[in-house]
Design an enzyme around this catalytic site. Structure first.
Site, PDB file in Angstrom:
ATOM      1  N   GLU A 253      -2.356  -4.143   4.404  1.00  0.00           N
ATOM      2  CA  GLU A 253      -2.230  -2.951   5.252  1.00  0.00           C
ATOM      3  C   GLU A 253      -0.795  -2.791   5.770  1.00  0.00           C
ATOM      4  OE1 GLU A 253      -5.548  -1.769   7.453  1.00  0.00           O
ATOM      5  OE2 GLU A 253      -6.905  -3.114   6.379  1.00  0.00           O
TER       6      GLU A 253
HETATM    7  C1  LIG Z   1      -6.290 -10.196  -0.081  1.00  0.00           C
HETATM    8  C2  LIG Z   1      -5.746  -8.815  -0.242  1.00  0.00           C
HETATM    9  C3  LIG Z   1      -6.530  -7.726   0.112  1.00  0.00           C
HETATM   10  C4  LIG Z   1      -6.045  -6.421  -0.042  1.00  0.00           C
HETATM   11  N1  LIG Z   1      -6.864  -5.352   0.240  1.00  0.00           N
HETATM   12  C5  LIG Z   1      -6.442  -4.104  -0.080  1.00  0.00           C
HETATM   13  C6  LIG Z   1      -7.329  -2.986   0.036  1.00  0.00           C
HETATM   14  O1  LIG Z   1      -8.482  -3.127   0.470  1.00  0.00           O
HETATM   15  N2  LIG Z   1      -6.898  -1.775  -0.353  1.00  0.00           N
HETATM   16  C7  LIG Z   1      -5.632  -1.578  -0.822  1.00  0.00           C
HETATM   17  O2  LIG Z   1      -5.316  -0.451  -1.147  1.00  0.00           O
HETATM   18  N3  LIG Z   1      -4.768  -2.597  -0.933  1.00  0.00           N
HETATM   19  C8  LIG Z   1      -5.140  -3.864  -0.580  1.00  0.00           C
HETATM   20  N4  LIG Z   1      -4.279  -4.925  -0.717  1.00  0.00           N
HETATM   21  C9  LIG Z   1      -2.936  -4.679  -1.184  1.00  0.00           C
HETATM   22  C10 LIG Z   1      -1.861  -4.889  -0.092  1.00  0.00           C
HETATM   23  O3  LIG Z   1      -1.923  -3.882   0.861  1.00  0.00           O
HETATM   24  C11 LIG Z   1      -0.514  -4.986  -0.795  1.00  0.00           C
HETATM   25  O4  LIG Z   1      -0.482  -6.210  -1.466  1.00  0.00           O
HETATM   26  C12 LIG Z   1       0.651  -4.884   0.171  1.00  0.00           C
HETATM   27  O5  LIG Z   1       0.734  -3.598   0.685  1.00  0.00           O
HETATM   28  C13 LIG Z   1       1.961  -5.273  -0.468  1.00  0.00           C
HETATM   29  O6  LIG Z   1       2.159  -4.676  -1.688  1.00  0.00           O
HETATM   30  P1  LIG Z   1       2.605  -5.544  -2.978  1.00  0.00           P
HETATM   31  O7  LIG Z   1       1.656  -6.652  -3.057  1.00  0.00           O
HETATM   32  O8  LIG Z   1       2.736  -4.683  -4.118  1.00  0.00           O
HETATM   33  O9  LIG Z   1       4.005  -6.129  -2.539  1.00  0.00           O
HETATM   34  P2  LIG Z   1       5.447  -5.470  -2.798  1.00  0.00           P
HETATM   35  O10 LIG Z   1       5.394  -4.074  -2.356  1.00  0.00           O
HETATM   36  O11 LIG Z   1       5.860  -5.762  -4.172  1.00  0.00           O
HETATM   37  O12 LIG Z   1       6.324  -6.289  -1.775  1.00  0.00           O
HETATM   38  C14 LIG Z   1       6.924  -7.545  -2.069  1.00  0.00           C
HETATM   39  C15 LIG Z   1       7.874  -7.892  -0.932  1.00  0.00           C
HETATM   40  O13 LIG Z   1       8.926  -6.921  -0.872  1.00  0.00           O
HETATM   41  C16 LIG Z   1       9.012  -6.379   0.425  1.00  0.00           C
HETATM   42  N5  LIG Z   1       9.445  -4.989   0.327  1.00  0.00           N
HETATM   43  C17 LIG Z   1       8.957  -4.027  -0.494  1.00  0.00           C
HETATM   44  N6  LIG Z   1       9.586  -2.867  -0.270  1.00  0.00           N
HETATM   45  C18 LIG Z   1      10.492  -3.104   0.709  1.00  0.00           C
HETATM   46  C19 LIG Z   1      11.435  -2.319   1.403  1.00  0.00           C
HETATM   47  N7  LIG Z   1      11.589  -1.015   1.116  1.00  0.00           N
HETATM   48  N8  LIG Z   1      12.214  -2.889   2.334  1.00  0.00           N
HETATM   49  C20 LIG Z   1      12.051  -4.202   2.649  1.00  0.00           C
HETATM   50  N9  LIG Z   1      11.156  -4.989   2.052  1.00  0.00           N
HETATM   51  C21 LIG Z   1      10.388  -4.446   1.098  1.00  0.00           C
HETATM   52  C22 LIG Z   1       7.605  -6.509   0.966  1.00  0.00           C
HETATM   53  O14 LIG Z   1       7.582  -6.454   2.380  1.00  0.00           O
HETATM   54  C23 LIG Z   1       7.199  -7.846   0.414  1.00  0.00           C
HETATM   55  O15 LIG Z   1       7.693  -8.855   1.243  1.00  0.00           O
HETATM   56  C24 LIG Z   1      -4.733  -6.225  -0.530  1.00  0.00           C
HETATM   57  C25 LIG Z   1      -3.950  -7.327  -0.858  1.00  0.00           C
HETATM   58  C26 LIG Z   1      -4.450  -8.604  -0.731  1.00  0.00           C
HETATM   59  C27 LIG Z   1      -3.591  -9.759  -1.144  1.00  0.00           C
END
Ligand SMILES: Cc1cc2nc3c(=O)[nH]c(=O)nc-3n(C[C@H](O)[C@H](O)[C@H](O)COP(=O)(O)OP(=O)(O)OC[C@H]3O[C@@H](n4cnc5c(N)ncnc54)[C@H](O)[C@@H]3O)c2cc1C
Ligand SMILES: Cc1cc2nc3c(=O)[nH]c(=O)nc-3n(C[C@H](O)[C@H](O)[C@@H](O)COP(=O)(O)OP(=O)(O)OC[C@H]3O[C@@H](n4cnc5c(N)ncnc54)[C@H](O)[C@@H]3O)c2cc1C
Lengths: 379, 265
Positions: A363
Site C-alpha cells: 500500500e
Molecule cells: C505481501 C504483499 C501483498 C500485497 N498486496 C497487494 C494487493 O492486495 N493489491 C495490490 O494491488 N498490490 C499488492 N501488493 C503490491 C505492493 O503494493 C507493491 O509491491 C508495492 O507497492 C511496491 O511495488 P513493487 O513491488 O513493484 O516495488 P518497486 O516499485 O519496484 O520499488 C522498489 C523500490 O524502489 C523504490 N522506488 C520506486 N519508485 C521510487 C521513486 N520514484 N522514488 C524513490 N524510490 C522509489 C521503492 O520505494 C522500493 O523501495 C502486495 C505486495 C506484497 C509483497
C-alpha cells in the site's frame, strides 16, 4: 480534544482483544508454519461482524467508526499479522471503494454481501511492471458490446484465490495516461479469470498473495466502478484509506512484540537477576513503548479525520510511515531482548519481526509515503 | 418462547486481593465481569433464539447501577431486553432476599417458558439463588445442567453428578442452573455493540416501588442470614515439599516416614 476511547470503542476493543486471544493467538504459529489461509478464523470474524465493520448499517455493515476498525486490526495483529491484513484488505481495499464509488445496484449486489460478512473481497492494482509506478498499467480493458473484455495479469494480490469479489484496474485508453485507467468489479469463477502463482514470502505466511490472470474476461458494463477513466483516482483514494489499516496492523505487531518482550525480560534471569533490572534493557523498552504509543496516536488521528470527513491523505501516510518503521524497530529490539531464544521459532517475536517488514512495503512503500507527506508539506 | 436469564455481576476473582488487616475482599480497582456460569446460561438461551427468531431473551440482574455494564454486554451478545433491579433497599441481600427480589421481577415478566441461572456465583458461591427462585415461583427446577434437549412443553436435562449424570425431564415453565459443560459462550457481536450504544437507555431499571415489594422482604432487612465473623483459615499443620529427582524424593519420603515411626526402620 478527547484522548480516551468512547464506550462503543472500549467495548469493541474488549471484544476484539478477547476474540484475538482466544481464537487467533492459539493458531498464529501454525498459520505461519503451514502458510494456510486461516478460513476458520475469517468465518468467525464474518459471524461476529468484524468483516465490513466500518461500513454503514444501510449497506450491510456494522456501522462503526474508523477508530473502532483500527482497534480491531490492531488487536488481531498483536497476535497474528496475517489475520490483521485479511481484515484490512477486505474492509479498506474492497468495501471502501464500493461505498465511495459504487452505484446503488453495485452496493446492493457486491457491497452488502461483503459488508455483512458473507463474501470476501480483494483489490488488484499491482502488476509485474507497475508497482510504485502504478500508472503504467498493462492490463487492458477493451470496450465491446454491453461491456469490456479484459486481458492481463496482476501480481502480489492479498486475499487472491480466497476472495469472492475483486476490484481491479485496467487501461481503457492508453493514450490518456492516468486518466485512461478504469476500475472494475470482478467475480471469482468468471470465464477467463484464473489465479496463478502463489508467492512464498518472508512473513504473513497465512495471507494469500497471488497472481490474477485475465484471458478475454468479459466484464458487463454495470461492473465498471466509477466513471471510465476514473480508475487511478479510485485507486489512490482507496489506498489513502488502506494505509490507515496497515498502520493499525503495524501498531498491533509492535504492541504484540512489546508485550511478549516485557513478559520475557521479567522472567529471564542472567547474572542472578531478571534482565529487566538492567538499565540498558529498560531504556530499550522505554524507546519501544514511546514509539509504539506515538504510532498509535498518529493512526487514531488519521482514522478520526476519515470518520469526520476531513482530509486525511497526509495523515494516513504519516501514520503508515511511522507505524511501519516502528514495527520494524520494535520487533528487531524484541528479538534482541529475547537473545538466542528470540531467533528461534520457539518464541513468537521471530515471526513478528518477519511479519513487520511487509508493512513498510505494501500500500505504498515508505518512500512513497515520504513523497505524499512532503508534497503536502511543501506544496 | 420467552426465556429469562438471571445474570450476576461479580468481581473478577482472578484479580482478587484480600485486605490483610480486615480479612475482607478489596473490591476497589477489581474489574467486574459477568458471572462465568451465567454466560453459559445466556448462551443456551441465545442458541434457542438462533434456531427460532420468535424466541425472546430477557436478561435480569439485581445489583448496583454499575451492574448495567454486565447487562449491556449481554445485549451485545444478542439478548433482546435487559432489566436491572436496583434500589438502595435491595442492598445487603442474602440469597433468600435476592431470590425474593428476582421472583418479584419475574412475576412482572409472566408468562415465560424458561428461567436460566448460572450454577453458582464466583463471589458468593452458594449456588442457592437458582433453587430458591424456583421455589418462590413454584416451578420445577433442574440444577447442574450439562446438556438440554427441548421438547414440546418440556425439557430433558442431563444433570452433572460427581460420578456420572442423571437425565431429568421437567415440564415448562421450569428453572435450570447451567454448568460450564453446557456450551461455549459466544462473543459480543460488533453489530450489536454499535446498535446498543446508539440507544438512550438499553437497560431498564426497576426499583422497589415498581416491584411493589415489601421492604422487609428485600435487601439487608429481608435477609435472615447474619455473618457472624469472616476469617481466613490458618493451616493446622506444617507442610514440607520434597524436591529433587524421583529417586531422591522417594528416599526422603521414606526417611521422613521412618522418623515419624509410621513405617518400620
Ligand atoms: C505481501 C504483499 C501483498 C500485497 N498486496 C497487494 C494487493 O492486495 N493489491 C495490490 O494491488 N498490490 C499488492 N501488493 C503490491 C505492493 O503494493 C507493491 O509491491 C508495492 O507497492 C511496491 O511495488 P513493487 O513491488 O513493484 O516495488 P518497486 O516499485 O519496484 O520499488 C522498489 C523500490 O524502489 C523504490 N522506488 C520506486 N519508485 C521510487 C521513486 N520514484 N522514488 C524513490 N524510490 C522509489 C521503492 O520505494 C522500493 O523501495 C502486495 C505486495 C506484497 C509483497
Ligand atoms: C463472602 C460472602 C459471603 C456470603 N455469605 C452468605 C451466606 O452465608 N448466606 C447467604 O444467604 N448469603 C450470603 N452472601 C450473600 C449472597 O452470596 C449474595 O448476596 C446473593 O445475592 C447471591 O448469592 P450467590 O452469590 O451465592 O449466588 P449463587 O446462588 O451462587 O448464584 C447462582 C445464580 O443465581 C443467579 N443470581 C445470583 N445473584 C443474582 C443477582 N444479584 N441478580 C441476578 N441473578 C443472580 C445467577 O444466575 C447465578 O449464577 C454472602 C456474600 C459474600 C460475598
Amino acid at each position: 480534544m478527547e484522548f480516551s476511547l468512547n464506550p462503543t470503542q472500549m467495548m469493541i476493543q474488549q471484544m476484539a482483544r478477547k476474540f484475538a486471544l482466544n481464537e487467533v493467538k492459539p493458531t498464529a504459529a501454525d498459520t505461519d508454519e503451514t502458510a494456510v489461509f486461516p478460513w476458520e478464523n475469517v468465518k468467525k470474524m464474518q459471524r461476529y461482524g468484524l468483516m465490513g465493520m466500518n461500513m454503514p448499517v444501510e449497506v450491510g455493515g456494522a456501522g462503526t467508526d474508523d477508530i473502532s476498525y483500527v482497534i480491531a486490526v490492531e488487536e488481531l495483529s498483536k497476535v497474528c499479522a496475517t489475520t490483521g491484513v485479511i481484515l484490512s484488505a477486505h474492509n479498506s481495499l474492497f468495501c471502501d471503494p464500493l461505498l465511495k464509488f459504487g452505484t446503488p445496484e453495485q452496493q446492493e449486489h457486491y457491497l452488502r454481501p461483503a459488508a455483512s460478512g458473507k463474501k470476501l473481497g480483494a483489490f488488484a492494482l499491482t502488476e509485474p511492471n507497475a508497482g510504485t509506478d502504478a500508472a503504467s498499467q498493462v492490463t487492458r480493458a477493451v470496450k465491446v458490446e454491453k461491456g469490456y473484455r479484459l486481458n492481463g495479469t496482476k501480481i502480489f494480490i492479498t486475499n487472491a484465490g480466497e476472495a469472492d469479489y475483486y476490484v481491479i484496474f485496467a487501461m481503457t485508453d492508453a493514450s490518456k495516461g492516468t486518466r485512461g485507467i478504469s476500475a472494475f468489479i470482478l467475480e471469482k469463477g468468471w470465464e477467463g479469470f484464473t489465479f496463478g502463482r502463489v508467492e512464498e514470502k518472508m512473513g504473513i505466511h497465512g495471507s494469500s498473495t497471488r497472481e490474477l490472470v485475465f484471458r478475454d474476461v468479459f466484464v458487463p458494463q454495470e461492473n465498471l466502478l466509477g466513471q471510465e477513466g476514473e480508475g487511478f483516482k479510485i485507486a489512490m483514494v482507496t489506498l489513502d484509506g488502506g494505509r490507515i489499516g496497515i498502520a493499525a496492523q503495524a501498531v498491533g505487531i509492535a504492541q504484540g512484540a512489546l508485550d511478549e518482550t516485557i513478559a520475557y525480560i521479567k522472567q529471564r534471569e542472567q547474572f542472578k537477576r531478571p534482565i529487566s533490572q538492567f538499565q540498558a534493557v529498560q531504556f530499550m523498552i522505554a524507546d519501544m513503548q514511546t514509539q509504539t504509543s506515538a504510532a498509535r496516536l498518529l493512526t487514531y488521528q488519521a482514522a478520526d479525520a476519515k470518520t469526520r470527513g476531513l482530509p486525511y491523505s497526509d495523515l494516513a501516510a504519516m501514520a503508515k510511515l511511522f507505524a511501519s518503521e516502528t514495527a520494524g524497530f520494535v520487533t528487531n529490539k524484541a528479538v534482541q531482548l529475547h537473545g538466542g531464544y528470540g531467533y528461534t521459532r520457539e518464541y513468537p517475536v521471530e515471526r513478528m519481526m518477519r511479519d513487520a517488514k511487509i508493512t513498510e512495503i505494501y500500500e505504498g512503500t515508505s518512500e512513497v509515503q515520504r513523497m505524499v507527506i512532503s508534497s503536502h508539506a511543501i506544496g | 418462547m420467552k426465556i429469562i436469564v438471571c445474570v450476576k455481576q461479580v468481581p473478577d476473582t482472578k484479580e482478587i486481593r484480600i485486605d490483610p488487616e480486615k480479612g475482607t475482599m478489596i473490591r476497589k480497582g477489581v474489574p467486574s465481569i459477568i458471572n462465568p456460569d451465567d454466560r453459559h446460561a445466556l448462551e443456551y438461551a441465545l442458541s434457542l433464539k438462533d434456531q427460532d427468531s420468535n424466541t425472546e431473551v430477557v436478561v435480569l440482574s439485581m445489583g448496583p447501577k454499575q451492574a448495567k455494564n454486565a447487562l449491556i454486554e449481554c445485549l451485545c451478545m444478542g439478548a433482546d431486553q435487559a432489566i436491572l433491579l436496583s434500589d438502595s433497599a435491595f442492598s445487603g441481600a442474602d440469597t433468600w432476599a435476592t431470590a425474593n427480589t428476582l421472583a418479584a421481577a419475574v412475576r412482572k415478566l409472566m408468562p415465560f417458558d424458561l428461567i436460566l441461572c448460572g450454577q453458582q456465583a464466583i463471589d458468593g458461591d452458594t449456588a442457592q439463588v437458582g433453587p430458591q427462585l424456583a421455589e418462590r415461583l413454584a416451578i420445577p427446577q433442574v440444577t447442574y445442567t450439562r446438556a438440554i434437549q427441548l421438547e414440546d412443553h418440556a425439557i430433558v436435562v442431563e444433570r452433572q453428578m460427581e460420578d456420572g449424570y442423571e437425565v431429568v425431564k421437567a415440564a415448562l415453565p421450569a428453572l435450570i442452573t447451567a454448568t460450564r459443560k453446557l456450551n461455549t459462550p459466544r462473543y459480543m457481536n460488533i453489530r450489536d455493540i454499535v446498535k446498543i450504544h446508539q440507544m438512550d437507555d438499553p437497560v431498564q431499571i426497576w426499583d422497589l416501588n415498581y416491584l411493589k415489594l415489601d421492604p422487609d422482604q428485600t435487601g439487608l432487612k429481608g435477609s435472615p442470614t447474619r455473618v457472624k465473623r469472616s476469617f481466613s483459615p490458618t493451616p493446622s499443620s506444617e507442610v514440607t515439599f520434597l524436591t529433587g529427582s524421583t529417586e531422591e524424593m522417594v528416599s526422603s519420603l521414606l526417611d521422613a516416614l521412618k522418623n515419624l515411626n509410621l513405617i518400620g526402620k
